[in-house]
Motif scaffolding. Sequence first.
Motif, PDB file in Angstrom:
ATOM      1  N   ALA A 112     -54.673-139.248  -2.953  1.00 12.84           N
ATOM      2  CA  ALA A 112     -53.419-138.514  -3.125  1.00 12.84           C
ATOM      3  C   ALA A 112     -53.652-137.008  -3.177  1.00 12.84           C
ATOM      4  O   ALA A 112     -52.862-136.230  -2.670  1.00 12.84           O
ATOM      5  N   GLU A 113     -54.773-136.600  -3.774  1.00 10.42           N
ATOM      6  CA  GLU A 113     -55.023-135.179  -3.931  1.00 10.42           C
ATOM      7  C   GLU A 113     -55.218-134.477  -2.590  1.00 10.42           C
ATOM      8  O   GLU A 113     -54.949-133.293  -2.451  1.00 10.42           O
ATOM      9  N   ALA A 117     -59.113-138.588  -5.742  1.00 10.51           N
ATOM     10  CA  ALA A 117     -58.142-139.603  -5.335  1.00 10.51           C
ATOM     11  C   ALA A 117     -57.568-139.204  -3.978  1.00 10.51           C
ATOM     12  O   ALA A 117     -57.359-138.019  -3.719  1.00 10.51           O
ATOM     13  N   CYS A 119     -55.227-128.167 -12.757  1.00 10.30           N
ATOM     14  CA  CYS A 119     -54.368-127.236 -12.037  1.00 10.30           C
ATOM     15  C   CYS A 119     -54.826-127.067 -10.586  1.00 10.30           C
ATOM     16  O   CYS A 119     -56.024-127.038 -10.303  1.00 10.30           O
ATOM     17  N   ASN A 120     -53.842-126.995  -9.688  1.00  9.36           N
ATOM     18  CA  ASN A 120     -54.086-126.639  -8.284  1.00  9.36           C
ATOM     19  C   ASN A 120     -53.403-125.311  -8.001  1.00  9.36           C
ATOM     20  O   ASN A 120     -52.265-125.095  -8.432  1.00  9.36           O
ATOM     21  N   LEU A 135     -51.986-133.050  -1.422  1.00  6.18           N
ATOM     22  CA  LEU A 135     -51.222-132.284  -2.394  1.00  6.18           C
ATOM     23  C   LEU A 135     -50.488-131.102  -1.764  1.00  6.18           C
ATOM     24  O   LEU A 135     -51.082-130.284  -1.079  1.00  6.18           O
ATOM     25  N   MET A 189     -61.042-130.236   2.128  1.00 14.12           N
ATOM     26  CA  MET A 189     -62.383-130.269   1.562  1.00 14.12           C
ATOM     27  C   MET A 189     -62.602-131.410   0.582  1.00 14.12           C
ATOM     28  O   MET A 189     -63.707-131.650   0.155  1.00 14.12           O
ATOM     29  N   ASN A 190     -61.554-132.130   0.246  1.00 13.63           N
ATOM     30  CA  ASN A 190     -61.755-133.286  -0.623  1.00 13.63           C
ATOM     31  C   ASN A 190     -62.189-134.520   0.152  1.00 13.63           C
ATOM     32  O   ASN A 190     -62.429-135.562  -0.419  1.00 13.63           O
ATOM     33  N   GLN A 191     -62.218-134.404   1.455  1.00 16.86           N
ATOM     34  CA  GLN A 191     -62.612-135.555   2.271  1.00 16.86           C
ATOM     35  C   GLN A 191     -64.029-135.351   2.790  1.00 16.86           C
ATOM     36  O   GLN A 191     -64.492-134.228   2.912  1.00 16.86           O
ATOM     37  N   SER A 195     -58.357-126.237   1.662  1.00 18.30           N
ATOM     38  CA  SER A 195     -58.528-126.784   0.331  1.00 18.30           C
ATOM     39  C   SER A 195     -58.223-128.269   0.323  1.00 18.30           C
ATOM     40  O   SER A 195     -58.881-129.055  -0.340  1.00 18.30           O
TER      41      SER A 195
END
Lengths: 194, 194, 194, 194
Positions: B48-49, B46, B118-119, B52, B27-29, B24
């Motif tokens: 930062a996420e 961002a 929410c995460n 997380l 997958m933001n990259q 998870s």
Amino acid sequence: MTRAVKRNSTAARQGWHPGVLAESGRMNQPSPTSASLTAAPASAPAPAEARLQPEQRGAYPMFRAIATRWSDNDAYGHVNNVIYYHWFDTVVNSHLVAQGALDIAQGTTIGLVVETHCNYFTPLAFPQGVELGLRVAHLGRTSVRYEIGVFAEGAATAAAQGHFIHVYVDRATRRPQALPPVLLQALQPLRAAG
Amino acid sequence: MTRAVKRNSTAARQGWHPGVLAESGRMNQPSPTSASLTAAPASAPAPAEARLQPEQRGAYPMFRAIATRWSDNDAYGHVNNVIYYHWFDTVVNSHLVAQGALDIAQGTTIGLVVETHCNYFTPLAFPQGVELGLRVAHLGRTSVRYEIGVFAEGAATAAAQGHFIHVYVDRATRRPQALPPVLLQALQPLRAAG
Amino acid sequence: MTRAVKRNSTAARQGWHPGVLAESGRMNQPSPTSASLTAAPASAPAPAEARLQPEQRGAYPMFRAIATRWSDNDAYGHVNNVIYYHWFDTVVNSHLVAQGALDIAQGTTIGLVVETHCNYFTPLAFPQGVELGLRVAHLGRTSVRYEIGVFAEGAATAAAQGHFIHVYVDRATRRPQALPPVLLQALQPLRAAG
Amino acid sequence: MTRAVKRNSTAARQGWHPGVLAESGRMNQPSPTSASLTAAPASAPAPAEARLQPEQRGAYPMFRAIATRWSDNDAYGHVNNVIYYHWFDTVVNSHLVAQGALDIAQGTTIGLVVETHCNYFTPLAFPQGVELGLRVAHLGRTSVRYEIGVFAEGAATAAAQGHFIHVYVDRATRRPQALPPVLLQALQPLRAAG
């Protein structure tokens, strides 16, 4: 059709003035009165969020109608902030089932939600009709990021917009799985225009 | 008490393996397989996420118990992602009413939700008990940012964490209002430690 | 349209066999194994209920479509028994708003629900479409009894049927009020055929 | 505890006057203004219902607390009629899981709801606490009838009361099954006093 009712005037009566939205944008930036409280670094707002603007319909390749329900309105008389997420779940999963990419009862690979987010610009209220714009903004090896625009029926500008991220796992072991080909196919028409 | 039932084994059986969470994050990259889809600039994650991590109990100055309900579980047998937001609404408004800072039926100033997030790290399932940690991370002139950690009863590490932002408006005109003194007082015990 | 998805096979796979329904009918009558438990007199089942059969579409003068939602399914994978009542609220109030007989935010007379009931014959499941038949079976000086048939999209026989009773009160004092003329007019097309 | 907040005054302000309840009782009987509408025979109200009175706490052998949620209140500012049924599901299934008589994820025999009913006497409102009285009024070979009394925290008289009927079926085939011994054991403490 439950959504085929005339537009009610509740939303109009309760419309936020433009100042609210601007205020909402400004509040992500430091202000004198917040000096005594500090945000945790991990959740510091991205600069982009401070400039967040509602999108236009053209930003979404596909739309689905949502019929509001009596229970969508909360004690303040408009659709509760939580309900938008019920709609997100519904629009994404409806699309996937319709495309044969999701078998809720039997599928061996399922999408678990690992992140959700929503910004609210203009209130909505039962019984007005709502339309959801849907796009896929990011595909990972095992994950999908959906972005959803919420529009009052016929409106040009989003009343709210958000996203949610599915990570695909094996139903039994809950270990990550590569996105199945039938899913990739179902996501094709949802690709963001950009 | 509905929450005084023994811990059920559903959550354990359905626990995500550590790999899911890492996935998870990753997958933001950007990844090779996502080349054909581009995220809209306004919603780019961002950095930062991507890092997380679930927080520990000490990150929250106040806790409230939540009793799960049968309807919290969805077709996959664990608490649906949307339900966490119902809990957020409940824990914040319960605190405000208890402190005399919110009169749902008569108050002339009300807090409207303009952003939620929410995460999700570890699944939960009815009938297990849940505890919500609450803190105020940011105060603006007319807005409050609440951050909430969701913990399985007695757990040291959050199962999920999120935030929501209230902007205060006049109930009738919906124009932004400075946070009332009684609210500022009610938020004192929720100040983030940092 | 969220309801424009193809019929999924979940409901079929989970269809109750005829024996369940018969069993449900029989269970309202005394049986040897129940000798040790006695029902409170006030709630003794009426003999009529023991013969309850699902109705046909012709029993309802008006229909409205309901789009199911992901959250309608519970941990057993079909629409939870409670959700039917959310639909009842929605179909009745949608009709009243559309007819100008209900102003949710401003009306001085409102209908409070004093009794609800539902019998379930065949399971339903998101994302299938649902149609609600609506009729008014009884009008009192200050009350209305609505009867609702729940049909799978296109089905001839009800999957469930129930009723709910509104008593009209002054919004502020909550004292009973005679049914307003605009309401009586709105109820005309819902009169039971019998 | 979410339920450990002070009593709010919403419910008191919105309390129905005694006349409403009486009216609710009377409305099940023929009245001059209803001459033009006739009830379907199968759903004619039983005479017993016309005399329905709220019960006292002593009518229930077991109680469980329910913490109300923000989303329980609807647009009229009190707990929506549908929410009571979410509580019914929760209190019954919590008891069964706690007694080892229900394994939501793996049990081979499950209880399907075939009938639900509720009468509402006095409104409730978040954030007030609620207590549910539970009893078993009837046991069939394959079915159970639960009766539930809903009490404002500490109140002597029920604010609402209802029932629901479970029929037990094989999870896969959905054919009726005799009540399992572990269930019969779990129901012992819920036997009605009468």
